[in-house]
Motif scaffolding. Structure first.
Motif, PDB file in Angstrom:
ATOM      1  N   LYS A 241       0.824  -1.214   0.000  1.00 59.61           N
ATOM      2  CA  LYS A 241       0.000   0.000   0.000  1.00 59.61           C
ATOM      3  C   LYS A 241       0.861   1.268   0.000  1.00 59.61           C
ATOM      4  O   LYS A 241       0.380   2.344  -0.329  1.00 59.61           O
ATOM      5  N   PHE A 242       2.154   1.134   0.353  1.00 56.91           N
ATOM      6  CA  PHE A 242       3.048   2.291   0.337  1.00 56.91           C
ATOM      7  C   PHE A 242       3.830   2.408  -0.971  1.00 56.91           C
ATOM      8  O   PHE A 242       4.525   3.389  -1.194  1.00 56.91           O
ATOM      9  N   VAL A 243       3.739   1.400  -1.838  1.00 58.61           N
ATOM     10  CA  VAL A 243       4.493   1.402  -3.090  1.00 58.61           C
ATOM     11  C   VAL A 243       3.624   2.000  -4.184  1.00 58.61           C
ATOM     12  O   VAL A 243       2.510   1.540  -4.431  1.00 58.61           O
ATOM     13  N   LYS A 244       4.139   3.033  -4.827  1.00 58.53           N
ATOM     14  CA  LYS A 244       3.416   3.702  -5.909  1.00 58.53           C
ATOM     15  C   LYS A 244       4.222   3.560  -7.198  1.00 58.53           C
ATOM     16  O   LYS A 244       5.447   3.618  -7.183  1.00 58.53           O
ATOM     17  N   PHE A 245       3.530   3.389  -8.292  1.00 62.45           N
ATOM     18  CA  PHE A 245       4.200   3.282  -9.586  1.00 62.45           C
ATOM     19  C   PHE A 245       4.761   4.640  -9.985  1.00 62.45           C
ATOM     20  O   PHE A 245       4.080   5.660  -9.894  1.00 62.45           O
ATOM     21  N   GLU A 246       6.012   4.650 -10.405  1.00 60.01           N
ATOM     22  CA  GLU A 246       6.646   5.869 -10.903  1.00 60.01           C
ATOM     23  C   GLU A 246       7.058   5.627 -12.345  1.00 60.01           C
ATOM     24  O   GLU A 246       7.750   4.654 -12.640  1.00 60.01           O
ATOM     25  N   PRO A 247       6.648   6.496 -13.251  1.00 60.96           N
ATOM     26  CA  PRO A 247       7.057   6.305 -14.648  1.00 60.96           C
ATOM     27  C   PRO A 247       8.561   6.521 -14.797  1.00 60.96           C
ATOM     28  O   PRO A 247       9.178   7.196 -13.975  1.00 60.96           O
ATOM     29  N   PRO A 248       9.160   5.945 -15.834  1.00 57.40           N
ATOM     30  CA  PRO A 248      10.599   6.129 -16.034  1.00 57.40           C
ATOM     31  C   PRO A 248      10.948   7.609 -16.204  1.00 57.40           C
ATOM     32  O   PRO A 248      10.152   8.383 -16.729  1.00 57.40           O
ATOM     33  N   ILE A 249      12.136   7.975 -15.744  1.00 57.75           N
ATOM     34  CA  ILE A 249      12.578   9.365 -15.859  1.00 57.75           C
ATOM     35  C   ILE A 249      12.962   9.634 -17.307  1.00 57.75           C
ATOM     36  O   ILE A 249      13.743   8.895 -17.904  1.00 57.75           O
ATOM     37  N   GLU A 250      12.389  10.674 -17.851  1.00 61.67           N
ATOM     38  CA  GLU A 250      12.731  11.077 -19.209  1.00 61.67           C
ATOM     39  C   GLU A 250      13.310  12.478 -19.150  1.00 61.67           C
ATOM     40  O   GLU A 250      12.615  13.429 -18.792  1.00 61.67           O
ATOM     41  N   CYS A 251      14.578  12.583 -19.477  1.00 55.26           N
ATOM     42  CA  CYS A 251      15.231  13.891 -19.461  1.00 55.26           C
ATOM     43  C   CYS A 251      14.841  14.646 -20.721  1.00 55.26           C
ATOM     44  O   CYS A 251      15.007  14.143 -21.829  1.00 55.26           O
ATOM     45  N   LYS A 252      14.313  15.839 -20.530  1.00 52.40           N
ATOM     46  CA  LYS A 252      13.939  16.656 -21.679  1.00 52.40           C
ATOM     47  C   LYS A 252      15.174  17.384 -22.173  1.00 52.40           C
ATOM     48  O   LYS A 252      16.126  17.600 -21.441  1.00 52.40           O
ATOM     49  N   GLY A 253      15.122  17.761 -23.387  1.00 50.96           N
ATOM     50  CA  GLY A 253      16.258  18.465 -23.960  1.00 50.96           C
ATOM     51  C   GLY A 253      17.134  17.518 -24.755  1.00 50.96           C
ATOM     52  O   GLY A 253      16.817  16.345 -24.954  1.00 50.96           O
ATOM     53  N   GLU A 254      18.243  18.045 -25.156  1.00 54.45           N
ATOM     54  CA  GLU A 254      19.136  17.317 -26.047  1.00 54.45           C
ATOM     55  C   GLU A 254      20.041  16.360 -25.278  1.00 54.45           C
ATOM     56  O   GLU A 254      20.425  16.629 -24.146  1.00 54.45           O
ATOM     57  N   LYS A 255      20.373  15.246 -25.920  1.00 53.75           N
ATOM     58  CA  LYS A 255      21.310  14.299 -25.315  1.00 53.75           C
ATOM     59  C   LYS A 255      22.705  14.913 -25.299  1.00 53.75           C
ATOM     60  O   LYS A 255      23.005  15.831 -26.066  1.00 53.75           O
ATOM     61  N   ASP A 256      23.558  14.348 -24.434  1.00 55.89           N
ATOM     62  CA  ASP A 256      24.942  14.832 -24.346  1.00 55.89           C
ATOM     63  C   ASP A 256      25.645  14.693 -25.693  1.00 55.89           C
ATOM     64  O   ASP A 256      25.482  13.692 -26.394  1.00 55.89           O
ATOM     65  N   TRP A 257      26.447  15.687 -26.022  1.00 58.80           N
ATOM     66  CA  TRP A 257      27.222  15.643 -27.260  1.00 58.80           C
ATOM     67  C   TRP A 257      28.447  14.747 -27.102  1.00 58.80           C
ATOM     68  O   TRP A 257      28.998  14.263 -28.079  1.00 58.80           O
ATOM     69  N   VAL A 258      28.877  14.576 -25.854  1.00 60.53           N
ATOM     70  CA  VAL A 258      30.079  13.789 -25.576  1.00 60.53           C
ATOM     71  C   VAL A 258      29.705  12.679 -24.603  1.00 60.53           C
ATOM     72  O   VAL A 258      28.934  12.895 -23.668  1.00 60.53           O
ATOM     73  N   GLU A 259      30.237  11.499 -24.825  1.00 61.70           N
ATOM     74  CA  GLU A 259      30.065  10.411 -23.859  1.00 61.70           C
ATOM     75  C   GLU A 259      31.440   9.882 -23.484  1.00 61.70           C
ATOM     76  O   GLU A 259      32.374   9.907 -24.291  1.00 61.70           O
ATOM     77  N   ILE A 260      31.544   9.431 -22.232  1.00 64.66           N
ATOM     78  CA  ILE A 260      32.832   8.948 -21.735  1.00 64.66           C
ATOM     79  C   ILE A 260      32.758   7.447 -21.537  1.00 64.66           C
ATOM     80  O   ILE A 260      31.829   6.936 -20.912  1.00 64.66           O
ATOM     81  N   LYS A 261      33.746   6.762 -22.077  1.00 67.62           N
ATOM     82  CA  LYS A 261      33.887   5.316 -21.896  1.00 67.62           C
ATOM     83  C   LYS A 261      35.259   5.076 -21.292  1.00 67.62           C
ATOM     84  O   LYS A 261      36.270   5.192 -21.983  1.00 67.62           O
TER      85      LYS A 261
END
Length: 200
Positions: free
Chosen positions: A88-108
């Motif tokens: 009864k304390f667990v509520k569904f949360e939709p996945p987080i969707e970041c608005k705006g543009e994706k990062d131009w650089v990614e680090i591996k």
């Protein structure tokens, strides 16, 4: 008896009033001594009883084989994590969707790469990578800045400030973190906690 003591004290040259005071003092000291001695005797008896109880409880613990044969002595209750009382304390949360543009650089690992998606959207991109060097627990300093159109390798720091500009003039910036390969750290840790393969 009191008369005899008073008579003795008087005979020794002490007047009656002074003798009564001394007698009262002697009697008070006697009662005080008896009280202290009797109380300490009771405490000693109680202490002996406490020691007997402690010895008995230790023997009882030794008789429980679960404690000494690798089994768990304290049994934890078994609860259903999906019980209605919990759910009864667990509520569904939709996945987080970041608005705006994706990062131009990614680090591996230790490599910072300008993404293909950013190139498709903004054409040729030039990025400036500035190392952020942590000098101690309370301060950082800015390291060298390197400009590139492809990728950057983290060597002086695990943190870098990235400023990019596309052909269209659009800008993007961020502070990013990676994991540089540092031979000194690798040698100090003995290599047991670090990957043995050097990044390409």
């Amino acid at each position: 008896m009191n008369r005899r003591i008073i008579w003795l004290l008087t005979r020794m040259g002490i007047n009656k009033v002074r003798g009564k005071r001394v007698l009262a003092l002697v009697i008070a000291l006697f009662f005080l001594y008896a009280l202290v001695f009797h109380t300490s005797e009771i405490e000693l008896t109680d202490r002996a009883a406490q020691l007997k109880e402690m010895a008995k409880s230790i023997q009882t613990l030794n008789s429980h084989s679960d404690l000494w044969h690798g089994r768990q002595a304290c049994r934890h209750p078994s609860f259903d994590v999906n019980s209605p009382e919990i759910m009864k304390f667990v509520k569904f949360e939709p996945p987080i969707e970041c608005k705006g543009e994706k990062d131009w650089v990614e680090i591996k690992g230790s490599r910072a790469l300008i993404t293909q998606e950013a190139r498709r959207k903004h054409g040729d991109i030039e990025c400036s990578f500035t190392d952020l060097i942590r000098t101690n627990d309370f301060s950082t300093q800015v390291g060298l800045t390197t400009k590139t159109h492809t990728e950057y390798s983290l060597e002086s720091s695990d943190f870098v400030r990235v400023d990019c500009i596309g052909e269209s003039g659009k800008r993007w910036n961020n502070i990013m973190a990676g994991a540089r390969f540092d031979q000194d750290i690798f040698d100090r840790t003995g290599g047991t906690h670090c990957p043995r393969v050097q990044p390409k």
